[in-house]
Scaffold this motif. Structure first.
Motif, short mmCIF file in Angstrom:
data_model
loop_
_atom_site.label_atom_id
_atom_site.label_comp_id
_atom_site.label_asym_id
_atom_site.label_seq_id
_atom_site.Cartn_x
_atom_site.Cartn_y
_atom_site.Cartn_z
N ASN A 1 0.85 -1.19 0.00
CA ASN A 1 0.00 0.00 0.00
C ASN A 1 0.88 1.24 0.00
N VAL A 2 0.57 2.16 -0.92
CA VAL A 2 1.29 3.43 -1.03
C VAL A 2 0.27 4.52 -1.29
N SER A 3 0.33 5.59 -0.52
CA SER A 3 -0.56 6.75 -0.71
C SER A 3 -2.02 6.33 -0.81
N GLU A 4 -2.41 5.46 0.10
CA GLU A 4 -3.78 4.96 0.17
C GLU A 4 -4.23 4.20 -1.09
N GLN A 5 -3.27 3.69 -1.83
CA GLN A 5 -3.56 2.85 -2.99
C GLN A 5 -2.97 1.47 -2.76
N ASP A 6 -3.76 0.44 -3.05
CA ASP A 6 -3.24 -0.92 -3.02
C ASP A 6 -2.48 -1.16 -4.32
N ILE A 7 -1.23 -1.52 -4.20
CA ILE A 7 -0.35 -1.70 -5.35
C ILE A 7 -0.01 -3.18 -5.49
N ARG A 8 -0.03 -3.64 -6.73
CA ARG A 8 0.34 -5.03 -7.06
C ARG A 8 1.40 -4.95 -8.16
N LEU A 9 2.59 -5.45 -7.83
CA LEU A 9 3.71 -5.46 -8.79
C LEU A 9 3.98 -6.89 -9.24
N LYS A 10 4.37 -7.03 -10.48
CA LYS A 10 4.90 -8.30 -10.97
C LYS A 10 6.35 -8.02 -11.34
N ILE A 11 7.26 -8.76 -10.72
CA ILE A 11 8.70 -8.51 -10.89
C ILE A 11 9.41 -9.77 -11.34
N ARG A 12 10.22 -9.62 -12.39
CA ARG A 12 11.09 -10.72 -12.84
C ARG A 12 12.41 -10.57 -12.10
N CYS B 1 16.01 -11.77 -11.69
CA CYS B 1 17.13 -12.51 -12.29
C CYS B 1 18.36 -12.38 -11.40
N ASP B 2 19.49 -12.94 -11.84
CA ASP B 2 20.69 -12.96 -11.02
C ASP B 2 21.16 -11.58 -10.58
N LYS B 3 21.19 -10.63 -11.51
CA LYS B 3 21.75 -9.32 -11.18
C LYS B 3 20.76 -8.17 -11.30
N VAL B 4 19.62 -8.44 -11.91
CA VAL B 4 18.64 -7.38 -12.19
C VAL B 4 17.24 -7.85 -11.82
N ALA B 5 16.46 -6.95 -11.23
CA ALA B 5 15.04 -7.19 -10.99
C ALA B 5 14.28 -6.19 -11.86
N THR B 6 13.33 -6.69 -12.65
CA THR B 6 12.60 -5.84 -13.59
C THR B 6 11.12 -5.83 -13.24
N VAL B 7 10.56 -4.63 -13.06
CA VAL B 7 9.12 -4.48 -12.82
C VAL B 7 8.42 -4.68 -14.16
N LEU B 8 7.62 -5.72 -14.25
CA LEU B 8 6.94 -6.06 -15.50
C LEU B 8 5.54 -5.46 -15.59
N SER B 9 4.86 -5.38 -14.44
CA SER B 9 3.52 -4.81 -14.43
C SER B 9 3.25 -4.16 -13.09
N LEU B 10 2.29 -3.23 -13.12
CA LEU B 10 1.90 -2.50 -11.93
C LEU B 10 0.41 -2.23 -12.00
N GLN B 11 -0.29 -2.63 -10.95
CA GLN B 11 -1.74 -2.36 -10.85
C GLN B 11 -1.97 -1.62 -9.55
N ALA B 12 -2.93 -0.71 -9.58
CA ALA B 12 -3.28 0.04 -8.37
C ALA B 12 -4.78 0.11 -8.24
N ASP B 13 -5.26 -0.05 -7.01
CA ASP B 13 -6.68 0.09 -6.68
C ASP B 13 -6.80 1.09 -5.55
N ASN B 14 -7.74 1.98 -5.68
CA ASN B 14 -7.96 2.98 -4.61
C ASN B 14 -8.84 2.37 -3.54
#
Length: 87
Positions: A61-72, A74-87
């Motif tokens: 939860n950030v700024s009163e929003q429910d946040i859902r991240l999908k993150i890949r 890997c060994d040296k890097v993490a990549t945010v693939l998707s982001l959803q927010a619900d108020n």
């Protein structure tokens, strides 16, 4: 949680559409980092059996929003693939 600590220890990258999505939601990269610091992994929606680069769904939860991240994660890097927010 060890999984989130592991993701936070890596270079964080954003898929191309994520930067635009953050702008639309009036958020920035610090919101993503906050979810990684304070959120929880939803293992029921994560793909953790891959040989490399497992995919994790992280909710928080950030700024009163429910946040859902999908993150890949890997060994040296993490990549945010998707982001959803619900108020």
């Amino acid at each position: 949680m060890i999984c989130l600590k592991n993701i936070r220890s890596k270079e964080l990258r954003f898929a191309e559409q994520i930067t635009e999505r953050l702008t639309v939601l009036q958020l920035d990269s610090s919101a993503v980092k906050s979810v990684l610091r304070n959120g929880d992994v939803d293992f029921s929606e994560s793909i953790t059996h891959l040989d490399s680069c497992n995919i994790y769904t992280i909710v928080g939860n950030v700024s009163e929003q429910d946040i859902r991240l999908k993150i890949r994660n890997c060994d040296k890097v993490a990549t945010v693939l998707s982001l959803q927010a619900d108020n």
